[in-house]
Structure formats: structure tokens, C-alpha cells
Enzyme design. Structure first.
Site, PDB file in Angstrom:
ATOM      1  CG  ASP A   8      -1.772   1.202   1.367  1.00  0.00           C
ATOM      2  OD1 ASP A   8      -2.333   1.646   0.345  1.00  0.00           O
ATOM      3  OD2 ASP A   8      -1.891   1.725   2.486  1.00  0.00           O
ATOM      4  CG  ASP A  10      -1.543   7.627   1.011  1.00  0.00           C
ATOM      5  OD1 ASP A  10      -0.524   8.300   0.771  1.00  0.00           O
ATOM      6  OD2 ASP A  10      -2.558   7.656   0.295  1.00  0.00           O
ATOM      7  CG  HIS A  80      -9.349  14.027  -5.418  1.00  0.00           C
ATOM      8  ND1 HIS A  80      -8.678  13.214  -6.294  1.00  0.00           N
ATOM      9  CD2 HIS A  80      -9.109  13.504  -4.182  1.00  0.00           C
ATOM     10  CE1 HIS A  80      -8.082  12.236  -5.631  1.00  0.00           C
ATOM     11  NE2 HIS A  80      -8.324  12.384  -4.355  1.00  0.00           N
ATOM     12  CE  LYS A  83      -5.112  14.851  -0.901  1.00  0.00           C
ATOM     13  NZ  LYS A  83      -4.885  13.458  -1.367  1.00  0.00           N
ATOM     14  CB  SER A 120      -2.343   3.305  -3.346  1.00  0.00           C
ATOM     15  OG  SER A 120      -2.815   4.438  -2.667  1.00  0.00           O
ATOM     16  CB  SER A 122      -3.724   7.699  -2.841  1.00  0.00           C
ATOM     17  OG  SER A 122      -3.937   7.694  -1.456  1.00  0.00           O
ATOM     18  CD  GLU A 124      -0.934   6.865 -12.276  1.00  0.00           C
ATOM     19  OE1 GLU A 124       0.181   6.365 -12.511  1.00  0.00           O
ATOM     20  OE2 GLU A 124      -1.300   7.975 -12.709  1.00  0.00           O
TER      21      GLU A 124
END
Length: 237
Positions: A8, A10, A80, A83, A120, A122, A124
Site C-alpha cells: 500500500d 499511504d 481533489h 489537493k 493504493s 490514492s 495515481e
């Protein structure tokens, strides 16, 4: 010998949630004039929601949407993107570092011809940037796959991303080890048939990991910690 180690991102490769994603979310909110700031304690609860877009939607659904937001779906997508760009800036600035022991474990896997991959929920681009920036070009080229973001419809704890990884890399899950830090990740990996070890962090240390094959506080070499000392600790399944 195992065939592959699948990380993973994060909380496993980098302790990003508290000092990375949380900070970038708050910067993104401020940039478009949304009066929301997630503190450390509040974000600890929010990280149980897998995926950044899903996390923001969950928060606003439960705490009220700012009046200035007209198109909720578009705003979430735009936030997003913003961010993610802010998060990648933190990576480029050297604010975030690999967790202890990760580079050593990757180097041992490379030396032993064990395949490497990342799975993940999150974005890419952010995950790829972490691997490229923090591992360097040589190690990056040794990763056979980076599966992240919206490459699958459902996020962890759904096993879709691990199933996709197994299919794309022609892996037998029983001959591989996933390294996760959260219950969502553990459930996803186990549901896809993978062995799974847990490396905890401040946000996940109190979660239920009863299905894990092993639990470590980190992958490093600190004498006072319960750590993975060598690759051999991962292959006894």
C-alpha cells in the site's frame, strides 16, 4: 521464496495521512474559500473512508455542504485535483520521507528477484510521484506495477484493486505478501487471497488486525520497535 511484495502507499511507504494528505486537503479548502480545516484528531476518523473524493463527500454529507457549492460532484472532482497538486508539491519539496526500513526491504527484494508493486486507493499521479521521487530511478524501474486511484470502481475494503494486480502481473496471491497499514487494506488483501502483514502508524495502531499474518510497528531497524529485520521474515507462509 515469495514471488512478490505488494505495498500500500499511504501509511506504509510514507506516513502521509496526517502530515501530507490532511495538510493538502486543508490548503485546497482554503484556496477556494471553504471554511473547513481538518485537525489531526478529526482526520484520524476520516481516514477510515477510503479515497479522497469519497472522504470529502462523506464529510460534507454528514456536516453540511457549504452554501457556495452548487455542483457537488464537480466541486469534489475539482477539489481533489487541486489537493493532489498541492500534495505532490509537498513531495517535491522533500516534506515527506519514506518510513524506516522501506528502502532496505525494497533493496532486499530487488536483490532476491522478488517482484514489487503498489496498490493504493490514492490518486495515481500522487502515488507514482511518491515512488519516483522517494525511491529514485533505479528502484522505480523495479516496480512491475502501480495500481492506484480510479483504476477500479470500488475502493478498499473491496478487493478489486488486489484482484486487478494479481491478474495484470499473473500472480498467485498465496505466493505473495501484501504490506498494509489499515483494516480496510487488510480486508481487501485477504479477500483477494493474499497473505498480508500490517505495519501500523499513529492513525491505525488501534484498529482490528486479527486476520493479519503478522503485525509490526514499522519496517525499520529501531531496537525498541517490533520491526521487520529482513526479507526472510516475510516469506514464512
Amino acid at each position: 521464496m515469495i514471488d512478490a511484495i505488494i505495498f500500500d502507499c499511504d501509511g506504509v511507504l510514507v506516513d502521509t495521512e496526517r502530515d501530507g494528505h490532511r495538510v493538502a486537503f486543508n490548503q485546497a479548502f482554503a484556496a477556494i474559500g471553504i471554511d473547513v480545516e481538518w485537525n489531526v484528531k478529526e482526520y484520524k476518523a476520516l481516514v477510515k473512508i477510503a479515497g479522497g473524493k469519497e472522504r470529502m463527500k462523506y464529510y460534507f454529507d454528514n456536516n453540511g455542504w457549504p452554501n457556495k457549492i452548487i455542483d457537488q460532484e464537480k466541486t469534489i472532482k475539482d477539489l481533489h485535483v487541486l489537493k493532489t497538486n498541492l500534495f505532490m508539491k509537498l513531495i517535491e519539496e522533500g516534506t515527506l520521507l519514506l518510513r524506516p526500513g522501506v528502502a532496505r526491504l525494497v533493496d532486499e527484494a530487488i536483490a532476491a528477484n522478488v517482484m514489487l508493486a503498489v496498490c493504493s486507493t490514492s490518486n495515481e499521479k500522487a502515488v507514482t510521484k511518491i515512488v519516483e521521487r522517494l525511491f529514485g530511478d533505479f528502484r522505480r524501474k523495479k516496480f512491475s506495477g502501480i495500481f492506484a486511484g480510479d483504476v477500479v470502481l470500488n475502493k478498499k475494503p473491496d478487493p478489486a484493486i488486489y484482484i486487478l494486480c494479481a491478474e495484470k502481473l499473473s500472480l498467485n496471491p498465496k505466493r505473495c505478501v501484501v504490506v498494509e497499514d489499515s483494516r480496510n487494506g487488510l480486508v481487501a488483501a485477504r479477500a483477494a487471497g493474499f497473505n498480508c502483514i500490517i505495519t501500523t502508524n499513529d492513525y491505525t495502531k488501534d484498529e482490528d488486525f486479527k486476520e493479519a499474518d503478522a503485525i509490526y510497528t514499522e519496517l525499520g531497524d529501531h531496537a525498541e520497535q517490533v520491526t521487520v529485520k529482513s526479507l526472510s521474515q516475510l516469506i514464512d507462509f
